[in-house]
Motif scaffolding. Structure first.
Motif, mmCIF file in Angstrom:
data_model
loop_
_atom_site.group_PDB
_atom_site.id
_atom_site.type_symbol
_atom_site.label_atom_id
_atom_site.label_comp_id
_atom_site.label_asym_id
_atom_site.label_seq_id
_atom_site.Cartn_x
_atom_site.Cartn_y
_atom_site.Cartn_z
ATOM 1 N N MET A 1 35.417 33.273 43.698
ATOM 2 C CA MET A 1 35.598 32.033 43.615
ATOM 3 C C MET A 1 36.816 31.264 43.927
ATOM 4 O O MET A 1 36.937 30.330 44.416
ATOM 5 C CB MET A 1 34.900 31.250 42.260
ATOM 6 C CG MET A 1 33.616 31.829 41.924
ATOM 7 S SD MET A 1 32.367 31.365 43.194
ATOM 8 C CE MET A 1 31.304 32.463 43.043
ATOM 9 N N GLU A 2 37.869 32.126 43.540
ATOM 10 C CA GLU A 2 39.233 31.848 44.252
ATOM 11 C C GLU A 2 39.574 32.953 44.566
ATOM 12 O O GLU A 2 39.320 33.937 45.125
ATOM 13 C CB GLU A 2 39.863 31.035 42.973
ATOM 14 C CG GLU A 2 39.532 31.953 41.480
ATOM 15 C CD GLU A 2 40.604 30.970 40.608
ATOM 16 O OE1 GLU A 2 39.678 30.397 39.754
ATOM 17 O OE2 GLU A 2 41.433 31.551 40.103
ATOM 18 N N LEU B 1 30.964 34.128 54.285
ATOM 19 C CA LEU B 1 30.249 35.199 54.019
ATOM 20 C C LEU B 1 28.671 34.571 53.438
ATOM 21 O O LEU B 1 27.657 35.136 53.840
ATOM 22 C CB LEU B 1 30.738 35.781 52.768
ATOM 23 C CG LEU B 1 30.503 37.472 52.583
ATOM 24 C CD1 LEU B 1 30.605 37.872 53.942
ATOM 25 C CD2 LEU B 1 31.273 37.797 51.612
ATOM 26 N N TRP C 1 29.650 42.990 46.508
ATOM 27 C CA TRP C 1 30.899 42.580 46.969
ATOM 28 C C TRP C 1 31.285 43.146 48.457
ATOM 29 O O TRP C 1 31.745 42.621 49.184
ATOM 30 C CB TRP C 1 31.941 42.258 45.988
ATOM 31 C CG TRP C 1 32.771 41.373 46.584
ATOM 32 C CD1 TRP C 1 32.927 39.818 46.746
ATOM 33 C CD2 TRP C 1 34.168 41.566 47.076
ATOM 34 N NE1 TRP C 1 34.107 39.520 47.242
ATOM 35 C CE2 TRP C 1 34.874 40.346 47.833
ATOM 36 C CE3 TRP C 1 34.593 43.006 47.365
ATOM 37 C CZ2 TRP C 1 35.883 40.547 48.120
ATOM 38 C CZ3 TRP C 1 35.934 43.149 48.017
ATOM 39 C CH2 TRP C 1 36.410 41.972 48.238
ATOM 40 N N LYS D 1 33.995 36.658 36.501
ATOM 41 C CA LYS D 1 35.083 37.122 36.633
ATOM 42 C C LYS D 1 35.357 38.003 35.410
ATOM 43 O O LYS D 1 35.995 39.106 35.747
ATOM 44 C CB LYS D 1 36.171 35.967 36.772
ATOM 45 C CG LYS D 1 36.342 35.469 38.192
ATOM 46 C CD LYS D 1 37.784 34.810 38.016
ATOM 47 C CE LYS D 1 37.441 33.484 37.569
ATOM 48 N NZ LYS D 1 38.612 32.539 37.833
ATOM 49 N N MET E 1 41.024 34.352 49.606
ATOM 50 C CA MET E 1 40.087 34.184 50.830
ATOM 51 C C MET E 1 38.924 33.383 50.373
ATOM 52 O O MET E 1 37.743 33.901 50.668
ATOM 53 C CB MET E 1 39.881 35.264 51.492
ATOM 54 C CG MET E 1 39.814 36.506 50.528
ATOM 55 S SD MET E 1 39.285 37.893 51.397
ATOM 56 C CE MET E 1 38.819 39.157 50.207
ATOM 57 N N LEU F 1 33.843 41.339 35.766
ATOM 58 C CA LEU F 1 34.235 42.227 36.936
ATOM 59 C C LEU F 1 35.582 42.915 36.371
ATOM 60 O O LEU F 1 35.915 43.931 36.462
ATOM 61 C CB LEU F 1 34.412 41.567 38.146
ATOM 62 C CG LEU F 1 33.081 41.218 38.882
ATOM 63 C CD1 LEU F 1 33.263 40.063 39.775
ATOM 64 C CD2 LEU F 1 32.747 42.612 39.754
ATOM 65 N N ASP F 2 36.381 41.805 35.528
ATOM 66 C CA ASP F 2 37.591 42.356 34.960
ATOM 67 C C ASP F 2 37.503 43.741 34.158
ATOM 68 O O ASP F 2 38.054 44.800 34.211
ATOM 69 C CB ASP F 2 38.439 41.385 34.348
ATOM 70 C CG ASP F 2 39.029 40.447 35.168
ATOM 71 O OD1 ASP F 2 39.105 40.559 36.604
ATOM 72 O OD2 ASP F 2 39.553 39.526 34.609
ATOM 73 N N THR G 1 36.769 32.993 53.338
ATOM 74 C CA THR G 1 35.976 34.039 53.882
ATOM 75 C C THR G 1 34.540 34.127 53.022
ATOM 76 O O THR G 1 33.525 34.402 53.588
ATOM 77 C CB THR G 1 36.662 35.110 53.495
ATOM 78 O OG1 THR G 1 37.892 35.208 54.227
ATOM 79 C CG2 THR G 1 35.971 36.488 54.118
ATOM 80 N N PHE G 2 34.567 33.918 51.727
ATOM 81 C CA PHE G 2 33.373 33.828 51.142
ATOM 82 C C PHE G 2 32.428 32.740 51.530
ATOM 83 O O PHE G 2 31.286 32.989 51.353
ATOM 84 C CB PHE G 2 33.800 33.740 49.598
ATOM 85 C CG PHE G 2 34.239 35.028 49.067
ATOM 86 C CD1 PHE G 2 33.550 36.146 48.790
ATOM 87 C CD2 PHE G 2 35.715 35.056 48.755
ATOM 88 C CE1 PHE G 2 34.018 37.292 48.528
ATOM 89 C CE2 PHE G 2 36.247 36.229 48.411
ATOM 90 C CZ PHE G 2 35.385 37.546 48.252
ATOM 91 N N ASP H 1 40.936 41.495 41.617
ATOM 92 C CA ASP H 1 39.462 41.200 41.035
ATOM 93 C C ASP H 1 39.039 39.672 40.864
ATOM 94 O O ASP H 1 37.929 39.324 41.426
ATOM 95 C CB ASP H 1 39.799 41.425 39.414
ATOM 96 C CG ASP H 1 39.940 42.686 39.126
ATOM 97 O OD1 ASP H 1 39.614 43.624 39.858
ATOM 98 O OD2 ASP H 1 40.479 43.121 37.966
ATOM 99 N N ARG H 2 39.980 38.854 41.140
ATOM 100 C CA ARG H 2 39.549 37.275 41.371
ATOM 101 C C ARG H 2 39.042 37.199 42.793
ATOM 102 O O ARG H 2 37.857 36.271 43.136
ATOM 103 C CB ARG H 2 40.842 36.445 41.103
ATOM 104 C CG ARG H 2 40.765 35.983 39.799
ATOM 105 C CD ARG H 2 41.609 34.603 39.608
ATOM 106 N NE ARG H 2 42.753 34.905 39.939
ATOM 107 C CZ ARG H 2 43.760 35.478 39.126
ATOM 108 N NH1 ARG H 2 43.265 35.507 37.621
ATOM 109 N NH2 ARG H 2 45.253 35.557 39.134
ATOM 110 N N ALA H 3 39.531 37.837 43.634
ATOM 111 C CA ALA H 3 38.958 37.976 45.136
ATOM 112 C C ALA H 3 37.656 38.212 45.252
ATOM 113 O O ALA H 3 36.804 37.718 45.695
ATOM 114 C CB ALA H 3 39.819 38.633 45.987
ATOM 115 N N ILE H 4 37.396 39.319 44.438
ATOM 116 C CA ILE H 4 35.870 40.040 44.329
ATOM 117 C C ILE H 4 35.116 39.197 43.596
ATOM 118 O O ILE H 4 34.064 38.977 43.962
ATOM 119 C CB ILE H 4 36.252 41.366 43.720
ATOM 120 C CG1 ILE H 4 36.923 42.388 44.723
ATOM 121 C CG2 ILE H 4 34.941 41.927 43.186
ATOM 122 C CD1 ILE H 4 37.032 43.934 44.299
ATOM 123 N N ALA H 5 35.604 38.507 42.453
ATOM 124 C CA ALA H 5 34.716 37.718 41.995
ATOM 125 C C ALA H 5 34.351 36.509 42.856
ATOM 126 O O ALA H 5 33.264 35.874 42.574
ATOM 127 C CB ALA H 5 35.348 37.222 40.580
#
Lengths: 121, 172
Positions: free
Chosen positions: B147-148, B158, A86, A6, B151, A9-10, B154-155, B141-145
């Motif tokens: 884990m939380e 996926l 992603w 995380k 959605m 990515l940030d 959704t992951f 960003d967290r959605a993209i990371a």
């Protein structure tokens, strides 16, 4: 490890939020360059460019190496793979859903045709 | 004399695009070969949603699907391989304009997005645009990371999808 990903990515999205830094990445995509080269190209002071490069470096997008008195910058190995992966997997999920939705739409269309008129209630 | 090239069966599949439009915004677009009233119906009737929201290729299905597509009406989808451990996706509709616009919240966490889907009909086809707006850059960003965030289910889907795809590619 999740925390680590995380944070990374940030850092990379923050790094990419600046037009100069995106420009630097494009430039380094064509050829490695020293900070002095980059500062000249982007009409910027050496100190300003150093700051930008260090943001990119922290995000893992760029690596630098000091050879003699010159610091050379090149693209990081990781690049934007994770972000792109992603977005791509998210696209694949929706693409799969939408392929199924295509079938539903086709069937509803056929049904409407059979009904012979449009039902509008 | 005009050749009626258009009547030939065209490849059905349209392109799905995804873009990160801003720090807080994702946009998915896709065209469907049918009028907006039909595409809209498929997004708002549980029986129809069940047939596409959990793509077959994931091997998962919607175990339950409750949809009250009215302003302030709630929705709740439950997914899973295992009926004992369903993953829920829920929230409420905040705007419903038949055949043209749907807006809903996602309430599984504080990072939940607000999703706007618009249906634009042109020449019998429908351009669908889905905007997901996250409460903050960090939330997206967290959605993209992954884990939380908005959605998690959704992951998980996926993951299944990628496994399924890997399996079909890997078969020799």
């Amino acid at each position: 490890m999740v925390q680590y990903e995380k944070a990374r990515l940030d850092a990379s999205f923050a790094a990419l939020s600046d037009a100069t830094r995106r420009g630097v990445l494009e430039q380094l995509g064509r050829a490695d360059a020293s900070i002095t080269d980059l500062a000249e190209k982007f009409h910027m002071t050496l100190t300003g460019m150093k700051k930008h490069v260090s943001v990119l470096e922290q995000a893992g997008l760029v690596t630098t190496e000091k050879v003699g008195r010159v610091r050379t910058c090149k693209l990081g190995l990781r690049g934007l793979d994770e972000e792109a992966a992603w977005i791509e997997s998210y696209r694949q999920l929706w693409d799969a859903r939408f392929d199924d939705l295509d079938e539903v739409v086709e069937e509803l269309k056929r049904k409407e045709k059979l009904d012979g008129r449009n039902k509008r209630e | 004399m005009d050749a009626t090239r258009e009547s030939e069966p065209a490849p059905m599949k349209n392109r799905t695009t995804v873009e990160r439009k801003s720090e807080r915004e994702l946009v998915v677009t896709r065209t469907f070969d049918g009028p907006a009233r039909i595409v809209f119906e498929a997004w708002t009737k549980p029986g129809l949603l069940k047939r596409w929201w959990a793509p077959k290729s994931t091997g998962m299905s919607l175990l339950s699907c409750e949809v009250d597509a009215r302003v302030e009406g709630r929705y709740r989808f439950e997914f899973g391989h295992d009926a004992a451990k369903p993953m829920a996706f829920f929230g409420r509709y905040i705007e419903v304009i038949p055949h043209s616009r749907l807006v809903w919240t996602n309430e599984e966490s504080d990072d939940g997005s607000v999703t706007t889907v618009t249906f634009e009909e042109k020449d019998g086809k429908t351009l669908l645009i889905m905007y997901e707006l996250y409460p903050s850059k960090e939330a997206l960003d967290r959605a993209i990371a992954g884990m939380e965030g908005g959605m998690p289910e959704t992951f998980e889907q996926l993951d299944e999808l990628l496994v399924a795809m890997g399996a079909s590619v890997g078969r020799s």
